[in-house]
Design an enzyme around this catalytic site. Structure first.
Site, PDB file in Angstrom:
ATOM      1  CB  THR A   1      -2.144   3.887  -5.568  1.00 18.96           C
ATOM      2  OG1 THR A   1      -3.220   3.429  -4.753  1.00 18.96           O
ATOM      3  CG2 THR A   1      -2.680   4.852  -6.605  1.00 18.96           C
TER       4      THR A   1
ATOM      5  CG  LEU B   1       0.576   8.207  -5.189  1.00 17.69           C
ATOM      6  CD1 LEU B   1       1.018   7.780  -6.589  1.00 17.69           C
ATOM      7  CD2 LEU B   1      -0.840   8.758  -5.222  1.00 17.69           C
ATOM      8  CG  ASP B   2      -3.097   4.001  -0.468  1.00 13.80           C
ATOM      9  OD1 ASP B   2      -2.684   4.721   0.452  1.00 13.80           O
ATOM     10  OD2 ASP B   2      -4.302   3.816  -0.716  1.00 13.80           O
ATOM     11  CG  MET B   3       3.386  -0.773  -1.560  1.00 11.01           C
ATOM     12  SD  MET B   3       4.141  -1.889  -0.361  1.00 11.01           S
ATOM     13  CE  MET B   3       2.865  -3.124  -0.215  1.00 11.01           C
TER      14      MET B   3
END
Length: 561
Positions: free
Chosen positions: A412, A408-410
Site C-alpha cells: 500500500t 501501511l502494508d508493504m
C-alpha cells in the site's frame, strides 16, 4: 489431454518441449506458466463436465448438502523418454475418496479400510458413542440438577440467616441503649452479658450453618463426580489414543526430493517454529504431485494451483483462480521436496527496494508526513532493513521517541505520519487510540459493486497456516469495521473511498475481497485477488488535531493510479 485411465500422466499435445522454463516455479509467489494454464484449463473442463464422481463444490444452487470447494494442482513434467505432460492432484479428500481416476494418489491413504488409521478411528468412534451414552444418562442430569438445587437452597438459607442476624443485632443494640438509660449498674451488667452471649451464639450458629451447607454441596459434588469419573477416564483414553494415532499417521508420510533423498513428516517440522506437523500436513495437492513425479521418474518442470468451487466462510477464495501453496503446511515440506531442482528466486526477498528519496508532503518542527511508495516497508522486516522508519532515523538523527505513529502494508502506498519527539508522539498516539484521527484511502476494485456506500463489519484474525493472510472469524477475530463510498465506475472497475474505523492487518483488502464484504478484490491484490503491476490501494488523506497548534489539520496525497 485429460484422461481418466489408471495412468495419472496426461500428455500435453501440440506443446513445444524446447520452450520449457529453465527454472521450476517458486510455489509461494508466482505467475502461472502458460503450460500450467493449458493443463489447468483441461482439468477445469473435465471438472465442469465429468460424471465420474459426485461432489458438491457449491457451484450448483440446486444441489443440497454441504458445499466444499477444493484446491487443485497441476504439475508439468517430462517423462524419462522426454514426453511432455502433466499430473494433477486435489488437496485432502474429494467425493469422500483419496483415489479418483486421473488424479495422483495420496502419499498415505487414511481411508484404507484395512489400515491402522481406519481401525483406530473405529475405536475412537466407539469411545465417542460410549461417552455420549454415559453423558446422556438420566442419573447424571439428575445429579447435576440436585447439585445446582442444593447450591441455590444453601445460598438462600445463608442469606435468610444473615438477614435474621442483622435484624437481631439491631434489636440487641436498641435493648442495650434502653438498658443503659433505665437500669442500675448491676442490672445492666446482667443484660449486657446476656446480649453478648446471644451475639456469640449467633456467630456460632452461622459458622455451623455454613459448614452444613458446604457438607451438603460436597456430598452432591461427590455423587456427581462418581458418575462422571468413568466418563473422564474414557475421555483420557480417547485423548491418548488420538495422540498415538496422529503420531503414527505422521510416521507414514515420507517425502522424496529430486536428489532421491527421503524425509518423514516429523523430522521436517522438527526444525520449524511449530516443532511438530499441523493437522493434515502432507495432504495438500503440491506434495502429492512432487511425490508421484519422483516415484515415477518424471522431471518437474512447472506447477500451479487453483481453487474450484464456492469460497469457504472464512477465507477469500475465488472460483477458478490460481493461488500459491500454503505456507504453514506446505513450505517446510516443499522446501525439502524441491531440493535438487533449480527453482525460481523468491520474489519477496527482492521486494521492498526503493532507490529514490522519500517524498515529504509536509514538515514542521514537530511532525512530518511522508508519501510511502508501494512495495516498500513501513518498518524493517526480517530480511529487508530499508524502510520508512530507517530512512526517517537517518533524516531525523536528533529526533526522540518511536517516530512512526502507524504503518501501511508493504504493497500500500500513501501518507505516513512521523513525530519528531516523544511528547508529540504521545499526543498523536492518543488521538489514534481514541480513533480521532481520520483516514481516507482510495482504491480501484476489480469489478462493479451494486451499492454506492455502506459499512463492512467483519472480524479478522491471522491465518495461522498461511501467514500473512487474514481470515474472517466470528469466534476469535478482532473487530474490523470499514465505511466506504463509491466514486465512479471506470472500464468495469470501481473507484472507491475507504474510511477505516479500525486498523487491522489487511483490513481493507479482505473487506473488499471477501464474499461477505464487497466480494470484489482490489486491483493488483496478489493475496486476495489477481496480481497486477501494483496493489491499487493508496492512503490518500490524513486528518488530525495538531498536537502543538491545537488546530484541526488535513493532508492529502493524490493516488498515482
Amino acid at each position: 489431454m485429460f484422461n481418466t485411465e489408471n495412468n495419472c500422466f496426461h500428455s500435453l499435445e501440440n506443446q513445444a518441449s524446447e520452450a520449457l522454463p529453465e527454472q521450476f516455479t517458486f510455489p509461494f509467489y508466482y505467475t502461472p506458466n502458460p503450460l500450467c494454464v493449458t493443463a489447468a484449463n483441461e482439468v477445469k473442463a473435465y471438472l465442469e463436465n465429468q460424471n465420474d464422481f459426485e461432489h458438491n463444490f457449491g457451484l450448483d444452487p440446486s444441489k443440497q448438502g454441504l458445499k466444499i470447494g477444493k484446491m487443485f494442482g497441476v504439475m508439468v513434467v517430462l517423462t524419462a523418454e522426454g514426453q511432455l505432460g502433466y499430473l494433477t492432484a486435489f488437496s485432502g479428500k474429494l467425493a469422500k475418496s483419496n483415489h479418483l481416476k486421473g488424479f495422483v494418489p495420496p502419499i498415505y491413504d487414511t481411508l484404507n479400510t484395512n489400515g491402522f488409521y481406519k481401525q483406530g478411528e473405529a475405536v475412537l468412534n466407539a469411545l465417542n458413542a460410549e461417552i455420549d451414552a454415559l453423558e446422556n444418562k438420566p442419573k447424571i442430569e439428575k445429579a447435576h440438577l440436585k447439585l445446582e438445587q442444593i447450591k441455590l437452597e444453601s445460598s438462600k438459607v445463608l442469606e435468610d440467616f444473615k438477614l435474621n442476624v442483622r435484624s437481631n443485632k439491631r434489636k440487641r443494640k436498641q435493648l442495650r441503649v434502653e438498658a443503659e438509660q433505665c437500669m442500675t449498674s448491676s442490672e445492666l451488667e446482667v443484660v449486657l452479658e446476656q446480649l453478648k452471649q446471644e451475639s456469640i451464639q449467633s456467630n456460632i450458629d452461622l459458622k455451623y450453618l455454613k459448614l452444613k451447607c458446604e457438607a451438603d454441596i460436597r456430598a452432591a459434588e461427590k455423587q456427581l463426580d462418581a458418575l462422571l469419573q468413568p466418563i473422564e477416564a474414557l475421555k483420557q483414553e480417547r485423548k491418548s489414543l488420538s495422540a498415538r494415532l496422529q503420531k503414527e499417521i505422521h510416521n507414514q508420510y515420507h517425502f522424496l526430493n529430486a536428489k532421491g533423498e527421503e524425509k518423514d513428516l516429523i523430522s521436517i517440522f522438527k526444525a520449524t517454529d511449530l516443532g511438530q506437523p499441523p493437522a493434515a500436513a502432507g495432504e495438500c495437492a503440491a506434495p502429492k504431485l512432487f511425490q508421484y513425479a519422483y516415484e515415477n521418474n518424471f522431471k518437474p518442470v512447472a506447477m500451479a494451483e487453483f481453487w474450484w468451487g464456492s469460497s469457504p466462510k472464512s477465507e477469500v477464495r475465488r472460483h477458478g483462480q490460481f493461488y500459491p501453496s500454503c505456507r504453514g503446511k506446505c513450505e517446510p515440506i516443499l522446501g525439502h521436496m524441491m531440493q535438487g531442482l533449480t527453482v525460481e528466486a523468491n520474489p519477496i526477498e527482492s521486494a521492498g527496494k526503493f532507490s529514490g528519496d522519500l517524498e515529504i508532503i509536509f514538515e514542521d518542527d514537530f511532525l512530518l508526513l511522508v508519501n510511502k511508495p508501494h512495495e516498500f516497508l513501513s518498518v524493517p522486516g526480517k530480511t529487508i532493513k530499508d524502510s520508512v522508519l530507517t530512512r526517517m532515523q537517518v533524516y531525523l538523527p536528533e529526533a526522540t521517541g518511536p517516530l512512526l505513529l502507524h504503518r501501511l502494508d508493504m504493497s500500500t502506498s500513501g501518507l505516513l505520519l512521523v513525530a519528531k519527539n516523544e511528547r508529540t508522539h504521545k499526543k498523536l498516539q492518543k488521538q489514534f487510540i481514541d480513533r480521532k484521527v481520520k483516514k481516507r484511502y482510495v482504491a480501484l476494485l476489480n469489478g462493479v459493486i451494486a451499492s454506492k456506500e455502506g459499512t463492512i463489519d467483519l472480524p479478522l484474525r491471522v491465518d495461522l497456516n498461511n501467514r500473512p493472510r487474514q481470515l474472517v472469524c466470528d469466534e476469535h477475530g478482532k473487530q474490523a469495521k470499514t465505511n466506504y463510498e463509491v466514486l465512479s465506475i471506470e472500464n468495469n472497475k470501481t473507484r472507491i473511498h475507504f474510511y477505516p474505523i479500525t486498523g487491522r492487518t489487511h483490513q481493507l483488502r479482505v473487506h473488499a475481497a471477501h464474499h461477505k464484504g464487497l466480494n470484489t478484490p482490489i486491483v493488483g491484490d496478489d493475496l486476495y485477488g489477481m496480481p497486477s503491476n501494483r496493489l491499487h490501494l493508496h492512503a490518500e488523506t490524513l486528518s488530525f488535531e495538531h498536537p502543538v497548534k491545537r488546530e484541526w489539520v488535513s493532508f492529502t496525497c493524490e493516488a498515482p493510479f
